[in-house]
Design an enzyme around this catalytic site. Structure first.
Site, mmCIF file in Angstrom:
data_model
loop_
_atom_site.group_PDB
_atom_site.id
_atom_site.type_symbol
_atom_site.label_atom_id
_atom_site.label_comp_id
_atom_site.label_asym_id
_atom_site.label_seq_id
_atom_site.Cartn_x
_atom_site.Cartn_y
_atom_site.Cartn_z
ATOM 1 C CD GLU A 13 -6.276 3.705 -3.615
ATOM 2 O OE1 GLU A 13 -5.497 2.620 -3.138
ATOM 3 O OE2 GLU A 13 -6.816 3.599 -4.641
ATOM 4 C CG HIS A 23 -1.927 1.001 1.059
ATOM 5 N ND1 HIS A 23 -1.591 2.460 1.341
ATOM 6 C CD2 HIS A 23 -3.200 1.024 0.990
ATOM 7 C CE1 HIS A 23 -2.820 3.193 1.301
ATOM 8 N NE2 HIS A 23 -3.624 2.111 0.924
ATOM 9 N NE ARG A 43 -7.137 -5.742 -2.069
ATOM 10 C CZ ARG A 43 -7.430 -4.344 -1.252
ATOM 11 N NH1 ARG A 43 -8.273 -3.711 -1.738
ATOM 12 N NH2 ARG A 43 -6.668 -4.130 -0.337
ATOM 13 N NE ARG A 74 -2.678 8.047 -2.100
ATOM 14 C CZ ARG A 74 -2.767 6.902 -2.773
ATOM 15 N NH1 ARG A 74 -2.397 6.659 -4.024
ATOM 16 N NH2 ARG A 74 -2.979 5.732 -1.905
ATOM 17 C CG HIS A 99 -2.800 -2.801 1.775
ATOM 18 N ND1 HIS A 99 -3.082 -2.653 3.107
ATOM 19 C CD2 HIS A 99 -3.831 -2.716 1.151
ATOM 20 C CE1 HIS A 99 -4.311 -2.171 3.234
ATOM 21 N NE2 HIS A 99 -4.671 -2.116 1.892
ATOM 22 C CG HIS A 100 -4.661 -7.527 -0.862
ATOM 23 N ND1 HIS A 100 -5.911 -7.771 -0.125
ATOM 24 C CD2 HIS A 100 -5.042 -8.255 -1.946
ATOM 25 C CE1 HIS A 100 -6.839 -8.491 -0.612
ATOM 26 N NE2 HIS A 100 -5.988 -9.077 -1.542
ATOM 27 N NE ARG A 108 -4.635 0.200 -2.593
ATOM 28 C CZ ARG A 108 -5.514 -0.206 -2.060
ATOM 29 N NH1 ARG A 108 -5.289 -1.544 -1.551
ATOM 30 N NH2 ARG A 108 -6.474 0.372 -1.052
#
Ligand code: ADP
Length: 449
Positions: A256, A243, A422, A259, A382-383, A280
């Site tokens: 996010e 992230h 993602r 932004r 993050h993911h 990302r």
């Protein structure tokens, strides 16, 4: 066995709760187990939104969207490595998932922009509060209303199968009860990802060695081993997402949506360097390319007021403010003169309606109201896009794509929906849609077995 039910759901994040509620509503007797002492997994931490296309909430705001466009954005964001059949489900069911949550009491009326989306489609509570905590709360309340048997501090260890290969239950370990097995026709794995397990992350993507992570402590991937031991295949494991914006101070993940609602990213030299709402992977790489491998989110009071989540960051002390950009620069070690010029230039681009510098597709507001804020940010793990392979009924399959009868998977534990990257807002959408589908399919399957 100590208990006999139709369906056991493993993991109490958004996917697990959705599966449990939907299995129950499709007539199944359900046990939901969670290894940690708290519910909600990472889902509870999600701040951005729930992506969905063609919703009543979008129509009310005159936003033109379609499942086809959501499909296209998701595939492009995932570098076309997503499983197209799963993305088709994600996008075509997304409106129904928002409606399902709304019927259960969720407020998803605010619709904002996230990276990689062609239009505003990230649904979140009015005022911009964290979507994950809200969604988990609504699902939890609905599980309680249905008297679903929720067992905390209980870890899923091993899927038990009969001689014919069908699932017959799961071995679990409770903090107080110790090991015992639960007899069930079907098990839904909704155990989330492994971003908090840096050894595993770095073994798959050495660039990420030593990176901090946004995830909760339970996100270490033991559910993947449970699936593999039961014969499930794993796919796309090497695709791990950083992230782009973790606050350097305190490691807080900054959504996010900051932004999306208008903040810009600048480096220590006071200059913009990227389209702030790109995907990302690109935003993370761009930040790592700057002096000190970090950057600053810069915004004003108008952005702050548009998203209540920002007051949380201010409360945590990660978003220092000043009444001028020069002062802000001095406080944060940014070239204040250049920063002043950058913001003036950015505001003129907002007025003209076109970002000729970095082709940022949305320019929601000029930055010229009240105080200015700066959050120093750097990417964190993050993911995890990869995971257990599933088919379009959320059934876990082996390497030959043969179904493991009675085993289902949903949410971050699965691979394929997000391809190599993602999009923000697609996790909540994924876990509700596939959690609900897995619960329904597991309940139907258990009736036949
Ligand atoms: P998703 O977003 O896919 O719903 P989350 O990370 O939100 O995933 O939730 C997954 C949950 O599963 C976490 O609360 C985690 O602690 C729990 N969990 C992970 N592995 C196990 C396991 N082996 N047994 C029980 N619960 C588990």
């Amino acid at each position: 066995p100590r208990d006999t039910v139709d369906v056991v759901v493993v993991g109490s994040g958004g996917a697990g709760f959705s599966a449990a509620v939907s299995a129950h509503d499709n007539g199944a007797k359900v046990i939901l187990i969670e290894k940690e002492p708290v519910i909600g997994g990472n889902a509870k931490l999600a701040a951005g939104g729930m992506n969905a296309a063609w919703t009543d909430q979008q129509k009310a705001k005159d936003i033109k969207d379609s499942p086809e466009l959501m499909y296209k954005d998701t595939m492009t964001g995932g570098r076309d490595l997503n499983d197209p059949a799963l993305v088709e489900i994600l996008s075509s069911h997304s409106k129904a998932s928002v409606d399902w949550m709304t019927q259960m009491g969720a407020d998803l009326n605010d619709v904002g922009r996230m990276g990689g989306a062609s239009v505003n489609r990230s649904h979140r509570p009015t005022g911009g509060a964290g979507v994950g905590a809200h969604v988990v709360q609504v699902l939890y309340d609905n599980a309680v209303k249905r008297n679903i048997d929720l067992r905390m501090n209980t870890r899923g260890i091993e899927i038990l199968k009969a001689d014919d290969g069908k699932v017959k239950g799961i071995l679990v370990k409770g903090m107080y009860k110790g090991y015992y097995w639960v007899k069930a026709d079907a098990v839904v794995l909704a155990t989330g990802g492994f971003a908090k397990n840096n050894d595993r992350v770095a073994s798959l993507d050495p660039k990420l060695k030593g990176f901090i992570s946004t995830n909760q402590p339970g996100a270490v991937g033991d559910g993947l081993d449970v699936a593999e031991n039961a014969g499930g295949a794993l796919k796309d494991m090497q695709y791990i997402q950083a992230h782009p914006t973790l606050s350097v101070k305190g490691g807080v993940m900054v959504t996010e949506a900051v932004r999306g609602n208008g903040a810009i990213l600048v480096n220590r030299e006071g200059k913009r360097f990227v389209n702030e709402i790109t995907t990302r992977d690109k935003a993370s790489a761009a930040i790592l390319g700057q002096t000190g491998k970090s950057a600053f989110l810069i915004f004003d009071d108008s952005v702050r007021k548009s998203l209540s989540k920002i007051d949380k960051y201010i409360g945590l002390g990660v978003a220092p403010s000043a009444d001028s950009l020069v002062k802000l620069g001095e406080m944060q070690g940014i070239d204040g003169k250049a920063l002043t010029e950058t913001v003036a230039r950015y505001n003129s681009l907002v007025t003209s309606g076109k970002d000729t510098d970095f082709e940022r597709p949305n320019l929601p507001r000029a930055l010229n109201e009240g105080n200015y804020y700066a959050i120093e940010v750097t990417p964190g793990v993050h993911h995890t896009m990869g995971g257990v392979m599933i088919d379009t009924k959320a059934e876990v399959v082996n390497a030959k794509k043969q179904v493991i009868p009675g085993l289902y998977g949903a949410g971050e534990v699965t691979g394929g929906v997000h391809g190599a990257n993602r999009l923000g807002g697609n996790a909540i959408s994924d876990i509700i849609t596939f959690g609900r589908l897995a619960g329904e399919e597991a309940a139907k399957y258990s009736k036949k077995n």
